[in-house]
Design a protein around this motif. Sequence first.
Motif, PDB file in Angstrom:
ATOM      1  N   TRP A 306       2.523  -1.253   5.371  1.00  0.00           N
ATOM      2  CA  TRP A 306       3.961  -1.487   5.377  1.00  0.00           C
ATOM      3  C   TRP A 306       4.284  -2.925   4.991  1.00  0.00           C
ATOM      4  CZ3 TRP A 306       7.811   1.842   5.395  1.00  0.00           C
ATOM      5  CH2 TRP A 306       9.114   1.393   5.635  1.00  0.00           C
ATOM      6  N   CYS A 307       5.274  -3.067   4.084  1.00  0.00           N
ATOM      7  CA  CYS A 307       5.644  -4.396   3.588  1.00  0.00           C
ATOM      8  C   CYS A 307       7.127  -4.687   3.829  1.00  0.00           C
ATOM      9  CB  CYS A 307       5.340  -4.514   2.098  1.00  0.00           C
ATOM     10  SG  CYS A 307       3.595  -4.439   1.696  1.00  0.00           S
ATOM     11  N   GLY A 308       7.679  -4.250   4.952  1.00  0.00           N
ATOM     12  CA  GLY A 308       9.083  -4.520   5.254  1.00  0.00           C
ATOM     13  C   GLY A 308      10.015  -3.850   4.279  1.00  0.00           C
ATOM     14  N   GLY A 309      10.827  -4.650   3.582  1.00  0.00           N
ATOM     15  CA  GLY A 309      11.781  -4.110   2.615  1.00  0.00           C
ATOM     16  C   GLY A 309      11.113  -3.369   1.477  1.00  0.00           C
ATOM     17  N   GLY A 310       9.839  -3.681   1.211  1.00  0.00           N
ATOM     18  CA  GLY A 310       9.099  -3.004   0.142  1.00  0.00           C
ATOM     19  C   GLY A 310       8.530  -1.667   0.571  1.00  0.00           C
ATOM     20  N   GLY A 311       8.738  -1.316   1.858  1.00  0.00           N
ATOM     21  CA  GLY A 311       8.217  -0.036   2.350  1.00  0.00           C
ATOM     22  C   GLY A 311       6.703   0.020   2.284  1.00  0.00           C
ATOM     23  N   ASN A 312       6.176   1.192   1.979  1.00  0.00           N
ATOM     24  CA  ASN A 312       4.727   1.321   1.794  1.00  0.00           C
ATOM     25  C   ASN A 312       4.334   0.622   0.503  1.00  0.00           C
ATOM     26  OD1 ASN A 312       4.368   2.977   4.075  1.00  0.00           O
ATOM     27  ND2 ASN A 312       4.911   4.807   2.896  1.00  0.00           N
ATOM     28  N   CYS A 313       3.412  -0.326   0.607  1.00  0.00           N
ATOM     29  CA  CYS A 313       3.051  -1.068  -0.606  1.00  0.00           C
ATOM     30  C   CYS A 313       1.553  -1.304  -0.684  1.00  0.00           C
ATOM     31  CB  CYS A 313       3.806  -2.392  -0.699  1.00  0.00           C
ATOM     32  SG  CYS A 313       3.051  -3.740   0.226  1.00  0.00           S
ATOM     33  N   ILE A 314       1.101  -1.570  -1.908  1.00  0.00           N
ATOM     34  CA  ILE A 314      -0.307  -1.885  -2.183  1.00  0.00           C
ATOM     35  C   ILE A 314      -0.356  -3.196  -2.952  1.00  0.00           C
ATOM     36  CG2 ILE A 314      -2.338  -1.203  -3.533  1.00  0.00           C
ATOM     37  CD1 ILE A 314      -1.593   1.711  -2.979  1.00  0.00           C
ATOM     38  N   LYS A 315      -1.292  -4.061  -2.553  1.00  0.00           N
ATOM     39  CA  LYS A 315      -1.523  -5.311  -3.274  1.00  0.00           C
ATOM     40  C   LYS A 315      -2.976  -5.333  -3.745  1.00  0.00           C
ATOM     41  CE  LYS A 315       1.915  -7.943  -0.617  1.00  0.00           C
ATOM     42  NZ  LYS A 315       2.169  -9.119   0.254  1.00  0.00           N
ATOM     43  N   ILE A 316      -3.172  -5.671  -5.024  1.00  0.00           N
ATOM     44  CA  ILE A 316      -4.514  -5.714  -5.607  1.00  0.00           C
ATOM     45  C   ILE A 316      -4.784  -7.108  -6.175  1.00  0.00           C
ATOM     46  CG2 ILE A 316      -6.064  -4.750  -7.361  1.00  0.00           C
ATOM     47  CD1 ILE A 316      -4.437  -2.172  -7.257  1.00  0.00           C
ATOM     48  N   ARG A 317      -5.934  -7.687  -5.805  1.00  0.00           N
ATOM     49  CA  ARG A 317      -6.369  -8.952  -6.407  1.00  0.00           C
ATOM     50  C   ARG A 317      -7.323  -8.619  -7.545  1.00  0.00           C
ATOM     51  NH1 ARG A 317      -8.551 -11.276  -2.240  1.00  0.00           N
ATOM     52  NH2 ARG A 317     -10.680 -10.656  -2.737  1.00  0.00           N
ATOM     53  N   HIS A 318      -6.974  -9.023  -8.776  1.00  0.00           N
ATOM     54  CA  HIS A 318      -7.766  -8.684  -9.957  1.00  0.00           C
ATOM     55  C   HIS A 318      -8.811  -9.751 -10.272  1.00  0.00           C
ATOM     56  CE1 HIS A 318      -5.087  -5.309 -10.625  1.00  0.00           C
ATOM     57  NE2 HIS A 318      -4.068  -6.144 -10.453  1.00  0.00           N
ATOM     58  N   ASN A 319      -8.428 -11.007 -10.136  1.00  0.00           N
ATOM     59  CA  ASN A 319      -9.359 -12.136 -10.303  1.00  0.00           C
ATOM     60  C   ASN A 319      -8.739 -13.353  -9.621  1.00  0.00           C
ATOM     61  OD1 ASN A 319      -7.374 -13.097 -12.156  1.00  0.00           O
ATOM     62  ND2 ASN A 319      -8.408 -12.044 -13.847  1.00  0.00           N
ATOM     63  N   SER A 320      -9.250 -14.526  -9.918  1.00  0.00           N
ATOM     64  CA  SER A 320      -8.751 -15.732  -9.243  1.00  0.00           C
ATOM     65  C   SER A 320      -7.324 -16.080  -9.654  1.00  0.00           C
ATOM     66  CB  SER A 320      -9.674 -16.914  -9.538  1.00  0.00           C
ATOM     67  OG  SER A 320      -9.756 -17.137 -10.944  1.00  0.00           O
ATOM     68  N   SER A 321      -6.854 -15.485 -10.761  1.00  0.00           N
ATOM     69  CA  SER A 321      -5.510 -15.832 -11.264  1.00  0.00           C
ATOM     70  C   SER A 321      -4.478 -14.730 -11.054  1.00  0.00           C
ATOM     71  CB  SER A 321      -5.584 -16.158 -12.766  1.00  0.00           C
ATOM     72  OG  SER A 321      -6.453 -17.233 -13.014  1.00  0.00           O
ATOM     73  N   TYR A 322      -4.872 -13.480 -11.254  1.00  0.00           N
ATOM     74  CA  TYR A 322      -3.901 -12.385 -11.265  1.00  0.00           C
ATOM     75  C   TYR A 322      -4.007 -11.460 -10.044  1.00  0.00           C
ATOM     76  CZ  TYR A 322      -2.760 -13.404 -16.147  1.00  0.00           C
ATOM     77  OH  TYR A 322      -2.336 -14.003 -17.304  1.00  0.00           O
ATOM     78  N   SER A 323      -2.825 -11.034  -9.560  1.00  0.00           N
ATOM     79  CA  SER A 323      -2.728  -9.985  -8.537  1.00  0.00           C
ATOM     80  C   SER A 323      -1.482  -9.165  -8.842  1.00  0.00           C
ATOM     81  CB  SER A 323      -2.651 -10.582  -7.129  1.00  0.00           C
ATOM     82  OG  SER A 323      -1.492 -11.374  -6.978  1.00  0.00           O
ATOM     83  N   THR A 324      -1.430  -7.933  -8.332  1.00  0.00           N
ATOM     84  CA  THR A 324      -0.278  -7.066  -8.579  1.00  0.00           C
ATOM     85  C   THR A 324       0.173  -6.409  -7.278  1.00  0.00           C
ATOM     86  OG1 THR A 324      -1.821  -5.292  -9.208  1.00  0.00           O
ATOM     87  CG2 THR A 324      -0.793  -6.537 -10.993  1.00  0.00           C
ATOM     88  N   VAL A 325       1.471  -6.016  -7.256  1.00  0.00           N
ATOM     89  CA  VAL A 325       2.069  -5.378  -6.083  1.00  0.00           C
ATOM     90  C   VAL A 325       2.760  -4.094  -6.525  1.00  0.00           C
ATOM     91  CG1 VAL A 325       3.749  -5.609  -4.209  1.00  0.00           C
ATOM     92  CG2 VAL A 325       2.455  -7.617  -4.975  1.00  0.00           C
ATOM     93  N   TYR A 326       2.624  -3.027  -5.708  1.00  0.00           N
ATOM     94  CA  TYR A 326       3.224  -1.725  -5.986  1.00  0.00           C
ATOM     95  C   TYR A 326       3.961  -1.307  -4.709  1.00  0.00           C
ATOM     96  CZ  TYR A 326      -0.751  -2.166  -9.164  1.00  0.00           C
ATOM     97  OH  TYR A 326      -1.680  -2.638 -10.069  1.00  0.00           O
ATOM     98  N   ALA A 327       5.309  -1.214  -4.765  1.00  0.00           N
ATOM     99  CA  ALA A 327       6.095  -1.014  -3.544  1.00  0.00           C
ATOM    100  C   ALA A 327       6.906   0.282  -3.546  1.00  0.00           C
ATOM    101  CB  ALA A 327       7.026  -2.203  -3.335  1.00  0.00           C
ATOM    102  N   HIS A 328       7.374   0.662  -2.333  1.00  0.00           N
ATOM    103  CA  HIS A 328       8.211   1.848  -2.058  1.00  0.00           C
ATOM    104  C   HIS A 328       7.446   3.164  -2.213  1.00  0.00           C
ATOM    105  CE1 HIS A 328      11.521  -0.939  -1.898  1.00  0.00           C
ATOM    106  NE2 HIS A 328      11.390  -1.258  -3.183  1.00  0.00           N
ATOM    107  N   LEU A 329       6.125   3.148  -2.028  1.00  0.00           N
ATOM    108  CA  LEU A 329       5.301   4.342  -2.207  1.00  0.00           C
ATOM    109  C   LEU A 329       5.587   5.415  -1.145  1.00  0.00           C
ATOM    110  CD1 LEU A 329       3.812   2.098  -3.833  1.00  0.00           C
ATOM    111  CD2 LEU A 329       1.675   3.198  -3.188  1.00  0.00           C
TER     112      LEU A 329
END
Length: 410
Positions: A306-329
Motif C-alpha cells: 500500500w502506497c497511500g494515495g497511490g493505492g496498491n503499488c509496486i516499485k522496481i529498482r533497475h540499476n543505480s540510476s533508474y527505478s519505476t513505480v506502478y500505482a492503483h493496482l
Amino acid sequence: LIFFFVYIVFSNQINDPNDIKGGKSKSLIQLNDFKNIKSLFLQRLKSPYTEYKYTIKTNDSIEKILNNFNVDANEIKQVVKKLKEKKLVNIYAGREVSIIVKKTPNKRNSVVNIFYPISNVLKVTVRKDEEAGFVATKNIIRLTKKEVIVKNSIKDNLYSSAIKAGVEPNIIVEFARIYGFEIDFQRDIRKGDWFEIYYERFHDDNNAVKDTGKIIYASMFVNNREINLYSFKDDNELGFYDVSGKSIVKALMKTPINGARLSSSFGKRKHPILGYTKTHFGTDFAAPTGTPIMASGSGTVIKAGWCGGGGNCIKIRHNSSYSTVYAHLSKFNTRKGKKVQQGQIIGYVGSTGMSTGPHLHYEVHYNSKPVNSQKLKLPSGKVLKGDARKNFEIERIKTDVKLSELRSKK
C-alpha cells in the motif's frame, strides 16, 4: 418386436364373440403388455456408457471434476493417486476434458476413460485396466513445423488487423512486446501503417494449427519509417536486431501496458480529486480493471504494497540510476525482494487509493527524481561486434532469401 405386434393384433381379431363386450378392455391390457416388453428391450439395448465433455475452469481439479459427474469416491482417489505418481495432476483452465463413465447398480459412476490436454503437444489419458487398475499415460502429438509469413495493413489497431490476417493471439502479443521499446501502439500507429511477421507454426496430421514457435523476422511501417528486425541468438540469449546489428531492446520499455489510453501526462494539472493544481509526477494510462501490467525493465522489486494515495503499488529498482513505480493496482503478481524480467507481468490495473477510475499511474525516477517517461531518451541496447556480427550477417542473408521465396508464393 414386429412379429409380436402382428400376433397381438391378429389374436385380437379372432376373439370369441362372447368376449366382444369385454374386448376393448382386453385389448388395452394386451397393448400395455406390449409397451412393457418394448421398454424392457430398449433398456437392454441402451449402452451403460456415457461420455461427458467439460471445459476446465479456474481452481478446478481432477477430483472436483470427477465428483461433478458422480464418480465413485474410491475410484477418484485411485485416479488422483496415479496422476500424482506420474506428475500429471496439473490441469489448465480453458482446456476440455473428455470423461467416459459406466453406470453401476450402486448409482455411482465408474471411470472407463479420462482424456485431457496439458499443452498443445501433450495429452494425458487415464484408462481402467481390469488387472492393473488405473493406468495414466502422457501422449506426445506428432506435429509438423511450417514457416509462414503474414502481412497486413492496420485499419483500426494492430491486434484486430493481425487477427483478421490469421495471426495467433500469442504471436501478436510477442510481436507487440518486441516493438514495445520503440513504438507506442496507442498513439504512434496511423491508418495505413502495416506489419509483416515471419514465424513458425506447428500442424497436426489433419493440418490443423496446434502450436506456434518463434518469430524469425518482424517488420513494421510506422511513423513514416520501416523497422525491420531479425531474431538472433548471441551468448544463448535470443534477441531482435536491425540490419546494422543493433538490438531493439532498451533499458526501459516505452509503455508497460498494452491496450491503454494515455489519460493524463506528466506535469502541472488540476488534481481530479483534490481540485487544485499540482505537479503530476507520472503518466496515467486508462484501461479496464484487470489489464496486465508489465515490468518496463529488469530489476528487483523493492516495494509491493500500500502506497497511500497511490493505492496498491509496486516499485522496481533497475540499476543505480533508474527505478519505476506502478500505482492503483487491483492486485499483485509479484512481491518485495523478487527479481523480475523486462516484460514480465507484475500486477493488474485497478482503481485503489485516490483514483476516479481504473488506470495505471506510471513513474520513472532517474537518480531518485521523477522524470517524464514519454520523453526519456534511454540508451540503446547492445550492438553486435566481431564474430557475433559476422554470424548475424550470415543468418540475416539466409532469412532474406527465405522471405523472398515465401513472398513469391503468396
